[in-house]
Motif scaffolding. Structure first.
Motif, short mmCIF file in Angstrom:
data_model
loop_
_atom_site.label_atom_id
_atom_site.label_comp_id
_atom_site.label_asym_id
_atom_site.label_seq_id
_atom_site.Cartn_x
_atom_site.Cartn_y
_atom_site.Cartn_z
N GLU A 6 0.83 -1.20 0.03
CA GLU A 6 0.10 -0.07 0.04
C GLU A 6 0.88 1.16 0.07
OE1 GLU A 6 -3.27 -0.01 0.05
OE2 GLU A 6 -3.49 -2.28 0.57
N PRO A 7 0.43 2.31 -0.50
CA PRO A 7 1.09 3.64 -0.38
C PRO A 7 1.68 4.11 1.03
CG PRO A 7 -0.93 3.83 -1.44
CD PRO A 7 -0.98 2.49 -0.99
N ASN A 8 2.74 4.47 1.28
CA ASN A 8 3.30 5.25 2.27
C ASN A 8 2.90 6.44 2.50
OD1 ASN A 8 5.07 2.79 3.01
ND2 ASN A 8 6.53 3.67 1.88
N SER A 9 2.80 6.93 3.83
CA SER A 9 2.91 8.33 4.18
C SER A 9 3.98 9.17 3.27
CB SER A 9 2.91 8.74 5.47
OG SER A 9 1.71 8.08 6.28
N GLU A 10 3.88 10.22 2.91
CA GLU A 10 4.77 11.21 2.50
C GLU A 10 5.64 11.38 3.58
OE1 GLU A 10 4.17 14.83 0.64
OE2 GLU A 10 6.10 15.20 0.21
N ASP A 170 -0.71 12.57 6.03
CA ASP A 170 -0.51 12.96 4.95
C ASP A 170 1.02 13.30 4.86
OD1 ASP A 170 -3.23 13.56 3.85
OD2 ASP A 170 -3.20 14.03 5.83
N LYS A 255 2.38 -1.66 8.99
CA LYS A 255 1.57 -1.12 7.72
C LYS A 255 1.39 -2.23 6.72
CE LYS A 255 3.13 1.50 4.21
NZ LYS A 255 2.63 0.78 3.18
N ASP A 256 2.65 -3.06 6.55
CA ASP A 256 2.43 -3.85 5.35
C ASP A 256 2.38 -5.37 6.27
OD1 ASP A 256 2.39 -1.93 3.69
OD2 ASP A 256 4.65 -1.89 3.53
#
Ligand code: FE2
Length: 386
Positions: A6-10, A170, A255-256
């Protein structure tokens, strides 16, 4: 193997990164933000520095310094009320895991109705209309890059996890310089929290090769630099290593790939003993959890050992692999001054209760082997015997 990243936070990473806070928050479209932290961060002057930086960029700032450890639901509601009254258009969490998790919850309550406790579990259909910026001042919790916020429900005294992409920042601003003033004890146990995220990510039932790469690097960095930073808190190279390790371990573990039984036990210990910090609970349990994991995934346990600098003969049994790696983690705990379970105040009479709650904890589903009550009790007994 098919896996999903999945996308990470910036993430804005590096020494001095926090000096760009004002500019970056402004670029996210904010005009008036709520900066959420605790009294300790205010006392050491970090809050004032960040607020000054935000104001210099033309932002209005409302300060909240009432964050409590293991964030209780009522304090989150009080803070959310301030956020609504002040009509802020962005939320900043500054501090350790409790400040960042409080900020995550307050940000969700700006776009969704209270109470926060209704959002425990996977967050389906939640709105998120205001940017969330997280700035860690420790190197360990990984909350700044995770999809989880942990909250204490004060009605039943249980901790619950709110999980989902809406709980992600974000922007995470990871500035190792903010960790320079951390005392040795906090440095040690937050570092071992990150170690647990990494070790559990490698042995998780949801492990994947990308998470393993991140977690291996995190374990190497922690093994090398945690003893250095505990000995000399002003060593910026060691602090940089630990901040990077915490970020990598947070992505891999919360997260993953996801953490598992180490965190089931640590959450349970934390909910029964409020004066045992999460990182100490993680440090206490992780050697025995990894020793036990070797029964199911010995090659993965070897990966942890190799990242710690161990070499393995080809003919070792799973039990021998588990013993070597478990003992090496225990030695690292000792070297950085983690107390034993007895010194931390865990009572022998509570071992059964801890096992009973932990083996049913929601994170236990990610363990590489299914654990029964008696497996959990055996692990707790080993932890207690030290
Ligand atoms: Fe953790």
């Amino acid at each position: 193997m098919i896996f999903d990243i999945e996308p990470n936070s910036e993430i804005l990473f590096g020494e001095g990164a926090s000096l760009r806070t004002g500019k970056r928050v402004q670029e996210l479209g904010c005009k008036k933000v709520l900066c959420i932290t605790d009294v300790g961060i205010k006392k050491v002057g970090i809050l004032d520095k960040i607020v000054e930086n935000l104001e210099n960029a033309g932002l209005k700032v409302v300060k909240f310094t009432g964050v409590l450890p293991d964030p209780p639901d009522y304090r989150i509601e009080e803070c959310a009320e301030i956020a609504r009254e002040e009509e802020v258009d962005g939320v900043i969490g500054l501090g350790g895991g409790s400040s960042m998790d409080t900020a995550k919850c307050v940000n969700i309550l700006l776009s969704n109705p209270s109470p926060i406790t209704q959002y425990f579990g996977p967050g389906e259909g939640l709105k998120k209309e205001t940017p969330l910026i997280l700035i860690p001042t420790t190197a360990g919790t990984g909350s700044e890059v995770s999809i989880v916020a942990v909250v204490t429900n004060t009605e039943n005294h249980r901790k619950g996890g709110c999980i989902g992409p809406q709980w992600m920042a974000d922007l995470a601003i990871v500035d190792p310089e903010l960790t320079l003033g951390l005392p040795p004890g906090i440095t040690a146990f937050t570092g071992m929290d990150a170690f647990s995220h990494a070790a559990e990510a490698i042995t998780s039932g949801q492990a994947n090769p990308m998470g393993e790469l991140q977690a291996k690097e995190a374990i190497s960095l922690i093994t090398k630099s945690l003893p250095v930073a505990v000995e000399d808190g002003s060593n910026l190279e060691a602090r940089k290593d630990l901040s990077l390790a915490a970020t990598l371990a947070g992505i891999a573990g919360i997260k993953d790939s996801m953490v598992h039984f180490g965190h089931s036990l640590a959450h349970t210990i934390g909910s029964l003993y409020h004066d045992i910090p999460h990182g100490i609970a993680c440090a206490l349990v992780i050697p025995e959890v990894i020793r036990n994991d070797a029964k199911a995934v010995p090659e993965k346990v070897k990966v942890i050992g190799k990242a710690m600098g161990l070499k393995f003969d080809d003919d070792l049994s799973p039990e021998e692999i588990g013993d070597r790696v478990g003992d090496t983690i225990k030695a690292l705990n000792k070297r950085v001054g983690i107390p034993t379970a007895r010194e931390a105040g865990i009572k022998k009479s509570d071992l059964g209760k801890i096992a009973e709650i932990a083996y049913q904890d929601e994170t236990a589903i990610f363990a590489p082997l299914k654990l029964s009550y008696s497996d959990a009790l055996e692990i707790m007994e080993r932890i207690y015997e030290g």
